[in-house]
Structures are given as structure tokens and as C-alpha cells.
Design an enzyme around this catalytic site. Structure first.
Site, PDB file in Angstrom:
ATOM      1  N   TYR A 142       3.970  -5.483  10.750  1.00  0.00           N
ATOM      2  CA  TYR A 142       2.415  -5.021  10.577  1.00  0.00           C
ATOM      3  C   TYR A 142       1.731  -5.686   9.703  1.00  0.00           C
ATOM      4  O   TYR A 142       2.009  -5.915   8.292  1.00  0.00           O
ATOM      5  CB  TYR A 142       2.496  -3.377  10.321  1.00  0.00           C
ATOM      6  CG  TYR A 142       1.234  -2.723  10.221  1.00  0.00           C
ATOM      7  CD1 TYR A 142       0.545  -2.508  11.283  1.00  0.00           C
ATOM      8  CD2 TYR A 142       0.785  -2.264   8.902  1.00  0.00           C
ATOM      9  CE1 TYR A 142      -1.032  -1.957  11.191  1.00  0.00           C
ATOM     10  CE2 TYR A 142      -0.415  -1.834   8.890  1.00  0.00           C
ATOM     11  CZ  TYR A 142      -1.266  -1.752   9.987  1.00  0.00           C
ATOM     12  OH  TYR A 142      -2.530  -0.973   9.979  1.00  0.00           O
ATOM     13  N   ASP A 225       3.403 -11.887   3.891  1.00  0.00           N
ATOM     14  CA  ASP A 225       2.766 -10.850   3.701  1.00  0.00           C
ATOM     15  C   ASP A 225       3.374  -9.852   2.782  1.00  0.00           C
ATOM     16  O   ASP A 225       4.228  -9.222   3.221  1.00  0.00           O
ATOM     17  CB  ASP A 225       2.392 -10.054   5.070  1.00  0.00           C
ATOM     18  CG  ASP A 225       1.400  -8.745   4.885  1.00  0.00           C
ATOM     19  OD1 ASP A 225       1.404  -8.267   3.900  1.00  0.00           O
ATOM     20  OD2 ASP A 225       1.285  -8.077   6.027  1.00  0.00           O
ATOM     21  N   LYS A 253      -1.336  -2.708  -2.431  1.00  0.00           N
ATOM     22  CA  LYS A 253      -0.555  -1.409  -3.086  1.00  0.00           C
ATOM     23  C   LYS A 253      -0.061  -1.903  -4.242  1.00  0.00           C
ATOM     24  O   LYS A 253      -0.956  -1.319  -5.367  1.00  0.00           O
ATOM     25  CB  LYS A 253       0.913  -1.354  -2.243  1.00  0.00           C
ATOM     26  CG  LYS A 253       0.742  -1.278  -0.821  1.00  0.00           C
ATOM     27  CD  LYS A 253       1.944  -1.103   0.107  1.00  0.00           C
ATOM     28  CE  LYS A 253       1.743  -0.859   1.455  1.00  0.00           C
ATOM     29  NZ  LYS A 253       1.320   0.403   1.965  1.00  0.00           N
TER      30      LYS A 253
END
Length: 416
Positions: A142, A225, A253
Site C-alpha cells: 500500500y 516506501d 509516521k
């Protein structure tokens, strides 16, 4: 009716599905979400006064746990000085320098407001640098909710001025064949180095090495990523742990300490393509927000304490081993793994190396286990296809408690 249930009914009238992000709705575990009143350390307390040991950690950012004093002090100080300027601030520079020091592949970095923004911009840079359109991603990975990343498994869909192709994660032969046929048309390969968005899947030893070599041979860019893995699986992220140097890296994050943030960066000549130095336009009103920058700085500084990552990895390994032992005692077929303080397990036979294998997991058993665990005070991600996280706020006693409760919850889930 509980207070959480009342709030969820109200939420469904004003929010799609009653939530602001789909998995929070607990539909994958046939449950109803609890609403949090407060959080501290490794625990959440809901509006009904129930407390849970938290292994979601806001989906990864909270490596120090909730409301860590050092981060809280930094946020208060930043907010007291004003929380949005629309002009540069010193904390942006300091955080960028921290990222570059810990990730040498990131010579220059641009802060944005989400992981989705970061991945969109990284692909835009790759297309500008290579003057190609085609992007390869992997099934189950994702990269945010932009159209070009929401490609179904096995398809190639024309989106936003280019093609996105997908292949199975860990399938080095399939990647080699695709590069043989179309490598000279690929702008970039984007990959979660450890997959965390369809559960937890570790790479095969040769997989990323092959990606790096193929990209070099054909002039494509390799994008890691690391929104989830960055500063989570090790002090320098997955690229340090795997000893692979990507061309571009996306972050989020932990780099914002739990505040809305994202970043993308890489080699200086690539990043100088970004406006105002180059033709690749990308902007953001709240990018480099002083509060998020302060939270990120405070978080990264705390993770530099001696033995920080080693202690986290030991506790995570013990948790995963304990859950695996419990599954065997109850005659449940399960496979589990971890990297640093990121972990996951599937109720599936054999090791899970790609999304197709993950999809055969027993999600009904997981849903029953999740509900039993929650009733016993342990909060796991409300989906069989999400990674879990351990924070430095989790103590050895917390791990012992969790193993005991998850063992009992497995017994209850199997009996139903």
C-alpha cells in the site's frame, strides 16, 4: 448501549461508515469500534473506562508509546510559539539533517503532510528524471490512496498520465521477466521493503538486491516506501537493515512523532528537480509544520538512546514467539514474523511470502481471536491484514501479560 456504541451511531450519520479511515470501522473483525478518551504509555482508555494494551500504536508512528513526556514537552513548546507559520522554521532544517544523518541515501528531503503525498511526489520526481511513465508496484503493498497506487492485483491500469503495473512481492523471476520485456520503459519500482499493509511479509534475501541491480541496468529508479518501516525496523530504516540504497525514499509516521506528516527524499540531483529549483511542482500549506517537526525531532532523539532498538527487537521477538507457541498448543496452524518492532502473524499454513499466500489465511478465526483479545484488554489491529507494533513503553511485564491473554483468546476463538 455503551458510550462507544452511542458515539458510533452518531458518527455514522455524519461520517462515511462512521469513521475517518476505513479499517477503524472494525468491519473486518465483525465488531464495533471503541472510542478513545485518553492514552498514555502502552495503553488506551476508552470512553467507557476500559483500558487496553495497544499494539496498533496509531498504525506505527508511536514507537515511544502514547504521550511520551519528551514529545509532549516539545509539542507544548512548539505550539506556544505558534503552530503554523506558512514560512520556514528552524525545526524543518534540524529534522531534515537528522533524516540525512540516519539515512545517507536521503541527501535532500521535502516534508509534506501525509504518506500519500510523499509517494505521489516521489513518483512524479521519478517520471521527470527518467522521462518515462511506467511504474511497477507489488501486490499487497500500500502506497497511499492516490489512484495510481490503488491498482488491483495483476492488472495494469492507465492512471494519471501513466501506467501502473503489479507483480507478486518476492517473485524475483517475474520481476526479471518484466524488466527483460519492458525495463527500458520503467520510470520506477516502488516497494514496501517489509510489507506491512497486508499483514507482515519479510523479503526473500535476494529480492531487493535483484530490484536494485535491475533498476541500475535499465535506468529505472528504486523507491523504498518507508512510511511504515522508516526508523521502525532499525535506526536507519529498512534500507540500513537490508543494506540497500534506494534512489528515493518516502517517510511518514515516526518522522513526525505521531502528527500528520510525510516526507520524500533521495539523491541531491533528483531532489533538485523539485520546485523551486526544478520543474517538478509540489507544494503544501502545512508542510514543515513546526509542531510536527518538533514532535519528530523529539521522537528521533529518544530513539538514539543506547540499546533502544535492541530492547525493542528482543521484546517483539518474545511476543511473536509466545503467540506462535500458543497457537501450537491449541492446534492452530499459524505463521508469524517480525523485523525490529514491527510484527505480524497469519492463521495460514507455511511461510507467507506474497499477498496471494496471505489471502488464504483464516480471517474468521482472526476475527474471533481479535474480539476475545479485546475483551481481555489487548488491542490488536482490527484486520488480519495489518502489521502490529511494539513501543518502548511496552514493558517485559506487558509482554508476559499479552502472551497469556492472547493464548487464552486463541483457545476461546478455536472453541467457537
Amino acid at each position: 448501549m455503551t458510550r462507544s456504541e452511542e458515539l458510533f451511531e452518531r458518527a455514522k450519520a455524519v461520517l462515511p461508515g462512521g469513521v475517518n479511515s476505513p479499517v477503524r470501522a472494525f468491519r473486518a473483525v465483525d465488531g464495533t469500534p471503541f472510542f478513545v478518551a485518553r492514552a498514555a504509555g502502552a495503553r488506551l482508555t476508552d470512553v467507557d473506562g476500559r483500558t487496553y494494551l495497544d499494539y496498533v500504536c496509531s498504525w506505527g508512528p508511536l514507537i515511544l508509546g502514547h504521550a511520551h513526556p519528551a514529545v509532549l514537552d516539545a509539542v507544548r513548546a512548539a505550539a506556544a510559539a505558534g503552530w503554523s507559520y506558512g514560512t520556514p522554521c528552524e525545526a524543518e532544517v534540524e529534522l531534515a539533517e537528522q533524516v540525512r544523518r540516519r539515512m545517507p541515501a536521503v541527501a535532500m528531503v521535502r516534508f509534506v503532510n501525509s504518506g500519500t503525498e510523499a509517494t505521489m511526489a516521489a513518483v512524479r520526481v521519478a517520471r521527470a528524471a527518467t522521462r518515462r511513465e511506467l511504474v511497477l508496484k507489488f501486490e499487497g503493498c500500500y502506497h497511499g490512496h492516490a489512484d495510481s497506487f490503488l491498482v488491483k492485483a495483476g492488472s495494469g491500469v492507465a492512471t494519471l498520465g501513466g501506467l501502473t503495473l503489479t507483480l507478486p512481492f518476492n517473485d524475483t523471476l517475474a520481476v526479471g521477466e518484466l524488466f527483460r520485456r519492458r525495463g527500458d520503459t520503467l520510470a520506477a519500482v516502488i516497494v514496501e521493503p517489509y510489507v506491512g499493509n497486508c499483514g507482515f511479509i519479510a523479503p526473500e534475501p535476494e529480492f531487493h538486491t535483484a530490484l536494485r541491480a535491475l533498476c541500475d541496468r535499465h535506468g529505472a529508479l528504486l523507491i523504498f516506501d518507508e512510511v511504515m518501516t522508516g526508523f521502525r525496523v532499525g535506526p536507519g530504516g529498512a534500507q540500513e537493515r537490508l543494506d540497500i540504497r534506494p534512489d528515493l525514499t518516502t517517510l511518514g509516521k515516526i518522522v513526525g512523532g505521531g502528527f500528520p506528516v510525510g516526507a520524500y527524499g533521495g539523491r541531491a540531483e533528483l531532489m533538485r528537480l523539485v520546485a523551486p529549483e526544478g520543474p517538478v511542482y509540489q507544494a503544501g500549506t502545512l508542510a514543515g509544520n513546526p509542531v510536527a517537526m518538533a514532535a519528530g525531532l523529539a521522537t528521533l532523539r529518544e530513539t538514539e538512546r543506547p540499546g533502544f532498538y535492541e530492547a525493542l527487537e528482543r521484546r517483539t521477538a518474545r511476543l511473536v514467539a509466545g503467540i506462535g507457541d500458543a497457537a501450537r498448543r491449541h492446534g492452530i496452524t499459524a505463521t508469524a514474523g517480525h523485523a525490529g518492532s514491527m510484527w505480524g502473524m497469519y492463521f495460514a499454513p507455511g511461510p507467507v511470502k506474497n499477498f496471494a499466500q496471505a489471502k488464504v489465511a483464516d480471517t474468521a478465526l482472526f476475527a474471533r481471536w481479535h474480539r476475545s483479545a479485546l475483551a481481555r484488554g489487548v488491542f490488536l489491529a482490527p484486520s488480519a491484514f495489518e502489521a502490529g507494533f511494539v513501543s518502548s513503553a511496552h514493558t517485559d511485564a506487558d509482554i508476559d501479560f499479552t502472551i497469556t491473554q492472547l493464548d487464552a483468546a486463541l483457545g476461546e476463538a478455536r472453541a467457537r
